[in-house]
Enzyme design. Structure first.
Site, PDB file in Angstrom:
ATOM      1  N   ASP A  16       0.851  -1.190   0.000  1.00 57.16           N
ATOM      2  CA  ASP A  16       0.000   0.000   0.000  1.00 57.16           C
ATOM      3  C   ASP A  16       0.884   1.236   0.000  1.00 57.16           C
ATOM      4  O   ASP A  16       1.797   1.339   0.821  1.00 57.16           O
ATOM      5  CB  ASP A  16      -0.896   0.022   1.249  1.00 57.16           C
ATOM      6  CG  ASP A  16      -2.060  -0.950   1.117  1.00 57.16           C
ATOM      7  OD1 ASP A  16      -2.213  -1.548   0.039  1.00 57.16           O
ATOM      8  OD2 ASP A  16      -2.818  -1.101   2.101  1.00 57.16           O
ATOM      9  N   ASP A  36     -13.534  -6.419  -5.356  1.00 52.37           N
ATOM     10  CA  ASP A  36     -13.706  -6.658  -3.920  1.00 52.37           C
ATOM     11  C   ASP A  36     -15.126  -7.174  -3.723  1.00 52.37           C
ATOM     12  O   ASP A  36     -16.078  -6.527  -4.151  1.00 52.37           O
ATOM     13  CB  ASP A  36     -13.559  -5.349  -3.123  1.00 52.37           C
ATOM     14  CG  ASP A  36     -12.170  -4.745  -3.280  1.00 52.37           C
ATOM     15  OD1 ASP A  36     -11.218  -5.504  -3.554  1.00 52.37           O
ATOM     16  OD2 ASP A  36     -12.041  -3.506  -3.137  1.00 52.37           O
TER      17      ASP A  36
END
Lengths: 251, 193
Positions: free
Chosen positions: A11, A130
């Site tokens: 990230d 997702d």
């Protein structure tokens, strides 16, 4: 023989790695380039960088980071997070990214998948999905898993393939972050309904979880973050174990 | 020694340039026919779709220049495919350097093939010091049929030609610029051919 891929995910915010990276000063774990080099050296097959910067300035810093990764790292990498236009993709590819992952922007405007795969080639367009299992149904979420949509995981995956995506990165929100294994039943079903590579994401906690993602989930690649960042699992050891279990890997 | 990477607006020129930089060789990006003709080594890269790539080459008149080159030339991925006779991808005619056609993988396997696969039957100095069954990084939906000009094979649905050579022309389906240390060795070998 084509091997199964192990993919650490980083990230990135304003050009730095954030969240859950613990390397006890062996390397500057906040520096994505150093971390990427470390993983490449230890057998990672690919890398994924997820840009979570909220500002334009942050995004530009990430672009500089992409250039540095391309310069110094000798394995392929994907960049995702907030990619929503041809121009975004063009900049990232020109800076040396090998593949681009899109998610919410594809849900808001599915034609974007067609446009991008025609312009840049399917092979560099990954669609990240997702999804969360609610009442026995897999519902697709957008905006980093915060907003539910009316889409069903399997239907959406099929549409994404038909529109020209080269690969799917499926994150199970039920499994993500709790280290109890990947969503293998859903993964195996995805493999039956689509014919492009699938990256499994969400749930990695042990070596056995990776074995299951390949053997039961039939996935082509497995992505994880914290188990690698916190050194719970070393990639080279993981790949040796996978090989012992007759899973083809690059060693 | 001068090294030129053909820049026709298609593909991963930057990645290739960076890979050469990592092995200590500066490469120039160029679409200038004269500059390309005069280079000691030429890289012909490419990712994306075949017919638009051929169009981009024609626009810069490079479709005539490339097949006439006399120095070692290395086509990478789509670059290799464009050096072949034809490709099934939008029924595109290639530059015809390699006497082989490019086909698409069938529905029996996932396409694109994405990831690390092995190269075997290595037959050229391009692979000097490289062991058979070394892993290379592939991303492609189309492949060259096995043929006389094959200098490496890879198995995915078929035992296809993952590298080709004819005279001074070389082509690789995989991405040496993204294939870790083994890939970098192949690029080094190309510079010493």
């Amino acid at each position: 023989m084509l091997t199964k891929r192990i993919i650490p995910c980083l990230d990135i915010k304003n050009g730095r790695t954030v969240k859950g990276v613990n390397f006890r000063n062996l390397i500057d774990a906040g520096d994505p380039v150093e971390l990427a080099k470390h993983y490449a050296k230890h057998g990672a097959d690919e890398l994924v960088f997820l840009d979570i910067s909220a500002t334009l300035e942050g995004r530009n810093t990430t672009l500089e980071m992409v250039l540095k990764v391309a310069e110094q790292v000798n394995i392929p990498f994907t960049v995702g997070g907030g990619v929503s236009s041809i121009e975004n993709v063009n900049c990232l590819l020109k800076s040396g990214a090998d593949k681009i992952a899109i998610n919410s922007s594809a849900i808001k405007n599915p034609c974007l998948i067609n446009v991008l795969s025609e312009k840049f080639g399917s092979q560099c367009i990954t669609v990240a999905i997702d999804a969360k299992r609610i009442n026995k149904k897999w519902t697709v979420f957008m905006a980093g898993g915060t907003i539910p949509t009316s889409l069903n995981l399997f239907d959406w995956a099929k549409e994404v393939e038909q529109r020209g995506a080269g690969e799917i990165l499926f994150t199970s929100m039920n499994n993500d972050g709790i280290k109890t294994g990947f969503a293998n039943v859903a993964l195996a079903k995805l493999t039956k309904v689509i014919n492009i590579p699938i990256i499994a994401s969400g749930g990695a906690g042990t070596v056995q979880h990776f074995i299951d993602a390949f053997k039961i989930g039939k996935s082509d690649a497995a992505l994880a973050a914290s188990v690698f960042h916190f050194k719970d699992i070393s990639i080279s050891e993981l790949k040796k174990e996978l090989k012992k279990n007759q899973i083809p890997v690059r060693l | 020694m001068t090294l030129v990477i053909i820049d026709y607006g298609i593909g991963n020129t930057k990645s290739v340039q960076f890979a050469f930089k990592r092995i200590g060789k500066e490469a120039v990006l160029s679409s200038n026919p004269r500059e390309i003709e005069q280079a000691d080594r030429v890289i012909f890269p490419g990712v994306g779709e075949a017919s638009s790539a051929i169009k981009a080459l024609k626009k810069k008149k490079l479709d005539k220049v490339i097949p006439q080159l006399k120095q070692p030339v290395l086509g990478i991925c789509l670059g290799m495919q464009l050096l072949c006779n034809t490709t099934q991808e939008n029924k595109t005619k290639g530059l015809g350097v390699f006497n082989v056609d490019i086909k698409r993988f069938s529905k029996k396997v996932k396409a694109p093939q994405i990831g690390w696969n092995t190269i075997t039957n290595l037959k050229s100095n391009l692979f000097k010091g490289i062991n058979s069954n070394s892993f290379m990084y592939f991303v492609h939906s189309y492949y060259a049929l096995d043929c006389m000009e094959a200098i490496a094979n890879t198995y995915y649905e078929y035992n296809f030609a993952s590298a080709l050579q004819k005279d001074n022309f070389y082509g690789v389906q995989f991405h040496p610029e993204k294939s870790s240390l083994v890939g970098e060795q192949i690029l080094k070998n190309f510079l010493t051919l």
